[in-house]
Motif scaffolding. Structure first.
Motif, PDB file in Angstrom:
ATOM      1  N   THR A 147      38.722  47.762  35.844  1.00 51.37           N
ATOM      2  CA  THR A 147      39.491  46.276  35.968  1.00 51.37           C
ATOM      3  C   THR A 147      39.060  45.581  35.393  1.00 51.37           C
ATOM      4  O   THR A 147      39.865  44.539  34.749  1.00 51.37           O
ATOM      5  CB  THR A 147      39.093  46.089  37.692  1.00 51.37           C
ATOM      6  N   ALA A 148      37.641  45.366  34.948  1.00 50.98           N
ATOM      7  CA  ALA A 148      37.171  44.587  33.898  1.00 50.98           C
ATOM      8  C   ALA A 148      37.758  44.579  32.638  1.00 50.98           C
ATOM      9  O   ALA A 148      38.024  43.709  31.822  1.00 50.98           O
ATOM     10  CB  ALA A 148      35.636  44.364  34.015  1.00 50.98           C
ATOM     11  N   GLU A 149      38.107  45.797  32.214  1.00 57.82           N
ATOM     12  CA  GLU A 149      38.376  46.230  31.070  1.00 57.82           C
ATOM     13  C   GLU A 149      40.294  45.925  30.884  1.00 57.82           C
ATOM     14  O   GLU A 149      40.688  45.991  29.946  1.00 57.82           O
ATOM     15  CB  GLU A 149      38.342  47.713  30.650  1.00 57.82           C
ATOM     16  N   GLY A 150      40.743  45.419  31.906  1.00 57.90           N
ATOM     17  CA  GLY A 150      42.177  45.209  32.159  1.00 57.90           C
ATOM     18  C   GLY A 150      43.333  46.312  32.315  1.00 57.90           C
ATOM     19  O   GLY A 150      44.337  46.123  32.347  1.00 57.90           O
ATOM     20  N   TRP A 151      42.701  47.463  32.858  1.00 64.74           N
ATOM     21  CA  TRP A 151      43.743  48.439  33.487  1.00 64.74           C
ATOM     22  C   TRP A 151      44.155  48.214  34.831  1.00 64.74           C
ATOM     23  O   TRP A 151      45.188  48.656  35.139  1.00 64.74           O
ATOM     24  CB  TRP A 151      42.634  49.779  33.570  1.00 64.74           C
ATOM     25  N   PHE A 152      43.481  47.527  35.483  1.00 66.10           N
ATOM     26  CA  PHE A 152      43.964  47.394  36.971  1.00 66.10           C
ATOM     27  C   PHE A 152      43.550  46.029  37.518  1.00 66.10           C
ATOM     28  O   PHE A 152      42.739  45.151  36.849  1.00 66.10           O
ATOM     29  CB  PHE A 152      43.098  48.354  38.037  1.00 66.10           C
ATOM     30  N   GLU A 153      44.572  45.752  38.566  1.00 67.15           N
ATOM     31  CA  GLU A 153      44.213  44.312  39.311  1.00 67.15           C
ATOM     32  C   GLU A 153      44.060  44.517  40.580  1.00 67.15           C
ATOM     33  O   GLU A 153      44.557  45.439  41.199  1.00 67.15           O
ATOM     34  CB  GLU A 153      45.324  43.366  39.077  1.00 67.15           C
ATOM     35  N   ARG A 154      43.317  43.885  41.359  1.00 67.84           N
ATOM     36  CA  ARG A 154      42.674  44.002  42.660  1.00 67.84           C
ATOM     37  C   ARG A 154      43.254  42.970  43.580  1.00 67.84           C
ATOM     38  O   ARG A 154      43.259  41.901  43.190  1.00 67.84           O
ATOM     39  CB  ARG A 154      41.105  44.238  42.730  1.00 67.84           C
ATOM     40  N   THR A 155      43.828  43.489  44.534  1.00 67.34           N
ATOM     41  CA  THR A 155      43.964  42.474  45.498  1.00 67.34           C
ATOM     42  C   THR A 155      43.378  42.950  46.951  1.00 67.34           C
ATOM     43  O   THR A 155      42.732  43.999  47.221  1.00 67.34           O
ATOM     44  CB  THR A 155      45.462  42.398  46.006  1.00 67.34           C
ATOM     45  N   ARG A 156      42.842  41.888  47.975  1.00 68.27           N
ATOM     46  CA  ARG A 156      42.050  42.028  49.140  1.00 68.27           C
ATOM     47  C   ARG A 156      42.867  41.852  50.176  1.00 68.27           C
ATOM     48  O   ARG A 156      43.585  40.789  50.200  1.00 68.27           O
ATOM     49  CB  ARG A 156      40.663  41.394  49.068  1.00 68.27           C
ATOM     50  N   SER A 157      42.770  42.382  51.480  1.00 65.41           N
ATOM     51  CA  SER A 157      43.220  42.274  52.697  1.00 65.41           C
ATOM     52  C   SER A 157      42.158  42.625  53.690  1.00 65.41           C
ATOM     53  O   SER A 157      41.820  43.517  53.863  1.00 65.41           O
ATOM     54  CB  SER A 157      44.446  43.313  53.024  1.00 65.41           C
ATOM     55  N   GLY A 158      41.387  41.386  54.099  1.00 63.13           N
ATOM     56  CA  GLY A 158      40.322  41.499  54.864  1.00 63.13           C
ATOM     57  C   GLY A 158      38.966  42.115  54.305  1.00 63.13           C
ATOM     58  O   GLY A 158      38.836  41.587  52.930  1.00 63.13           O
ATOM     59  N   ARG A 159      38.677  43.234  54.622  1.00 61.17           N
ATOM     60  CA  ARG A 159      37.665  43.688  53.686  1.00 61.17           C
ATOM     61  C   ARG A 159      38.136  44.857  52.812  1.00 61.17           C
ATOM     62  O   ARG A 159      37.225  45.673  52.363  1.00 61.17           O
ATOM     63  CB  ARG A 159      36.293  44.409  54.855  1.00 61.17           C
ATOM     64  N   ASN A 160      39.405  45.057  52.909  1.00 56.47           N
ATOM     65  CA  ASN A 160      40.068  46.279  52.239  1.00 56.47           C
ATOM     66  C   ASN A 160      40.297  45.865  50.941  1.00 56.47           C
ATOM     67  O   ASN A 160      40.960  44.727  50.751  1.00 56.47           O
ATOM     68  CB  ASN A 160      41.010  46.786  52.877  1.00 56.47           C
ATOM     69  N   SER A 161      40.090  46.516  49.745  1.00 61.36           N
ATOM     70  CA  SER A 161      40.483  46.412  48.657  1.00 61.36           C
ATOM     71  C   SER A 161      41.826  47.488  47.916  1.00 61.36           C
ATOM     72  O   SER A 161      41.657  48.469  48.301  1.00 61.36           O
ATOM     73  CB  SER A 161      39.409  46.659  47.523  1.00 61.36           C
ATOM     74  N   PHE A 162      42.853  46.741  47.296  1.00 55.70           N
ATOM     75  CA  PHE A 162      43.769  47.719  46.714  1.00 55.70           C
ATOM     76  C   PHE A 162      43.956  47.203  45.293  1.00 55.70           C
ATOM     77  O   PHE A 162      43.866  46.221  44.800  1.00 55.70           O
ATOM     78  CB  PHE A 162      45.133  47.236  47.426  1.00 55.70           C
ATOM     79  N   TYR A 163      44.254  48.436  44.620  1.00 54.44           N
ATOM     80  CA  TYR A 163      44.467  48.344  43.261  1.00 54.44           C
ATOM     81  C   TYR A 163      45.855  48.811  42.781  1.00 54.44           C
ATOM     82  O   TYR A 163      46.368  49.705  43.353  1.00 54.44           O
ATOM     83  CB  TYR A 163      43.196  49.360  42.764  1.00 54.44           C
TER      84      TYR A 163
END
Length: 293
Positions: free
Chosen positions: A65-81
């Motif tokens: 994600t830091a390298e720019g491949w993915f973006e992360r979203t959160r819903s509560g405690r769950n992370s989605f990529y």
């Protein structure tokens, strides 16, 4: 575990850690065709089957994600990529290279790229090699004219050249490490042919094993084929093992697909719930191999 699959997993574990590369394979092969977004927990479930610790997967996802491949979203405690725009563009080119039909003809032309005047030579070399270019001399890169030059190579000089068959084969031999690629294809075939034979003998895989086998199949194959310029047969050495490896990969992929997709149906989710059905392009992967048979 299914014996041929167990040997393939053991081979993976004998290599340096490739968790990040495996994540890339999972997204490109399985997640992108089903909407492109996935819950981190779904990835952890897959890697648990390989006995790869969740902390290693989380670290790899953070780095990608830091390298720019993915973006992360959160819903509560769950992370989605999901892939970034840059990641989508890179995956689109890789998808064509891995799954679509091989070239059958050559028009007699090459594209030459000279990078002597670029500001970042190392970045330019990497971009060109990743796009399938070979290099006969320092600062000189060559590809068939059907391969587009990466936009990232600024300041490079581009030329078109033609060559007869004998000279073209010499240029090919000096530009690409074809014997190294050939040996990689032979090892791939030796590793995965027993898996195909066992499935055809009726030694069933669970859906989870089918998904694992599918990911490892493409993981190993893409590491070779993305460095293969996919030259027409007339420019390759005789008995080129890449075509046999591709046929084997396509045959196994089609055998594994139903069970692997069932595993995704049962275990993979995104922000909305279960992943949507795969797009129609998934069923056309390696379609040329079906037609060849």
């Amino acid at each position: 575990m299914h014996q041929p699959l167990s040997r393939i997993v053991s081979q993976l574990k004998s290599e340096p850690s490739r968790t990040g590369s495996l994540i890339i394979t999972v997204f490109g092969d399985a997640i992108v065709p089903r909407g492109g977004s996935v819950w981190l927990g779904s990835l952890l479930a897959f890697f648990e089957g390989l006995a790869i610790d969740g902390s290693v997967v989380r670290t790899a996802m953070s780095r990608l994600t830091a390298e720019g491949w993915f973006e992360r979203t959160r819903s509560g405690r769950n992370s989605f990529y999901r892939l970034t725009r840059r990641g989508e563009q890179t995956f689109a080119g890789a998808t064509r290279h891995i799954y679509e039909s091989l070239p059958t003809e050559w028009n007699g032309s090459f594209e030459l790229v000279l990078i002597g005047g670029t500001d970042d030579r190392e970045q330019a070399r990497t971009a060109l090699r990743d796009a399938g270019f070979g290099s006969p001399l320092p600062g000189v890169f060559v590809a068939l004219t059907s391969i587009a030059s990466p936009d990232a190579v600024e300041g490079a000089i581009r030329l078109q050249a033609s060559a007869g068959s004998d000279m073209a084969r010499r240029l090919v031999a000096e530009s690409w490490a074809l014997e190294r690629t050939a040996e990689a294809y032979r090892k791939f075939t030796a590793s995965f042919a027993p898996l195909k034979a066992s499935i055809e003998r009726g030694e069933a895989l669970t859906d989870g094993q089918a998904f694992t086998a599918r990911i490892l199949l493409i993981h190993h194959y893409r590491r070779i084929v993305l460095r293969d310029p996919l030259l027409p047969a007339e420019l390759l050495p005789g008995n080129w093992p890449g075509r046999q490896a591709r046929a084997l990969c396509g045959e196994i992929y089609r055998l594994l697909l139903p069970g692997a997709e069932r595993w995704l149906d049962a275990h993979a989710t995104n922000e909305e719930g279960p992943l949507p059905a795969a797009d129609a392009a998934l069923m056309r992967r390696f379609a040329d191999e079906d037609e060849a048979r």
